[in-house]
Design a protein around this motif. Structure first.
Motif, PDB file in Angstrom:
ATOM      1  N   CYS A  59      26.035  28.604   2.233  1.00 16.19           N
ATOM      2  CA  CYS A  59      26.627  29.527   1.633  1.00 16.19           C
ATOM      3  C   CYS A  59      25.391  29.790   0.569  1.00 16.19           C
ATOM      4  N   MET A  76      31.285  30.626   1.931  1.00 13.14           N
ATOM      5  CA  MET A  76      30.847  29.702   3.248  1.00 13.14           C
ATOM      6  C   MET A  76      31.048  30.540   5.006  1.00 13.14           C
ATOM      7  N   VAL A 130      35.610  30.416   1.883  1.00 12.47           N
ATOM      8  CA  VAL A 130      35.607  30.026   3.240  1.00 12.47           C
ATOM      9  C   VAL A 130      36.315  30.177   4.627  1.00 12.47           C
ATOM     10  N   VAL A 134      35.188  28.144   9.862  1.00 13.22           N
ATOM     11  CA  VAL A 134      34.809  26.388   8.512  1.00 13.22           C
ATOM     12  C   VAL A 134      35.523  25.146   9.076  1.00 13.22           C
ATOM     13  N   VAL A 159      37.227  21.981   2.291  1.00 13.84           N
ATOM     14  CA  VAL A 159      38.070  22.981   1.388  1.00 13.84           C
ATOM     15  C   VAL A 159      38.633  22.153   0.395  1.00 13.84           C
ATOM     16  N   GLY A 164      38.604  25.170  -2.072  1.00 14.20           N
ATOM     17  CA  GLY A 164      38.383  26.564  -1.669  1.00 14.20           C
ATOM     18  C   GLY A 164      39.487  27.641  -1.331  1.00 14.20           C
TER      19      GLY A 164
END
Length: 171
Positions: A59, A76, A130, A134, A159, A164
């Motif tokens: 992050c 992220m 994000v 990921v 998420v 996100g």
């Protein structure tokens, strides 16, 4: 060395204040494990605890500036990728200039320790961006807000927990 993952709600002592507050508020499916704080940096952590780099997400706090205004976002990305701060992220923030937030600023604004900053418990007005890679991970390790522990959850749960926005963020 094996990690002892337990529900984060059972170990608020292993979380930064804002993270513990977010865990207390919501039914987040998070696990936490204590680690050696000297091994919190991604490469050292993965090597010591046997976690694959592609199962670890970093992050970073990005500051986007335009016309004297600064907008912050949490980004992220998997540890094996690099965030496209000056391209995709800068444009997404509608900023003229974007860069990683200075360490002291990131720590002060998040209430978390540098090297442990996580998207869980950040200021509500900050977007969480994000990377699409990921969310494909069934298990991803992230910071807990402090250097002495790590959180684990699926990319999809990340998420859901942060609201996100999924984008292609890497170069």
């Amino acid at each position: 060395m094996a990690l002892d993952w337990v529900p984060a709600s059972e170990r608020p002592d292993l979380l930064a204040g804002p993270v513990a507050a977010a865990v207390e508020k919501g039914a987040l499916d998070l696990r936490v494990a204590a680690i050696d704080p000297g091994l919190a940096d991604t490469a050292a952590f993965c090597d010591r605890y046997g976690v694959a780099m592609e199962d670890s997400a970093n992050c970073v706090i990005v500051a986007g500036r335009r016309g004297g205004e600064t907008r912050y976002a949490a980004v992220m990305v998997l540890a094996v990728h690099r965030a496209d701060v000056n391209g995709v992220i800068r444009r997404h923030l509608d900023a003229r200039k974007a860069s990683f937030a200075p360490q002291s600023e990131a720590v002060e604004l998040t209430g978390m320790e540098y090297g442990g900053i996580t998207p869980i418990g950040l200021p509500a007005e900050w977007p969480v961006l994000v990377d699409e890679n990921v969310i494909q991970r069934p298990f991803v390790v992230i910071g807990s807000g402090v250097r002495r522990s790590k959180l684990a959850l699926s990319g999809q749960a990340l998420v859901a927990a942060t609201g996100g926005e999924v984008l292609a963020l890497t170069v």
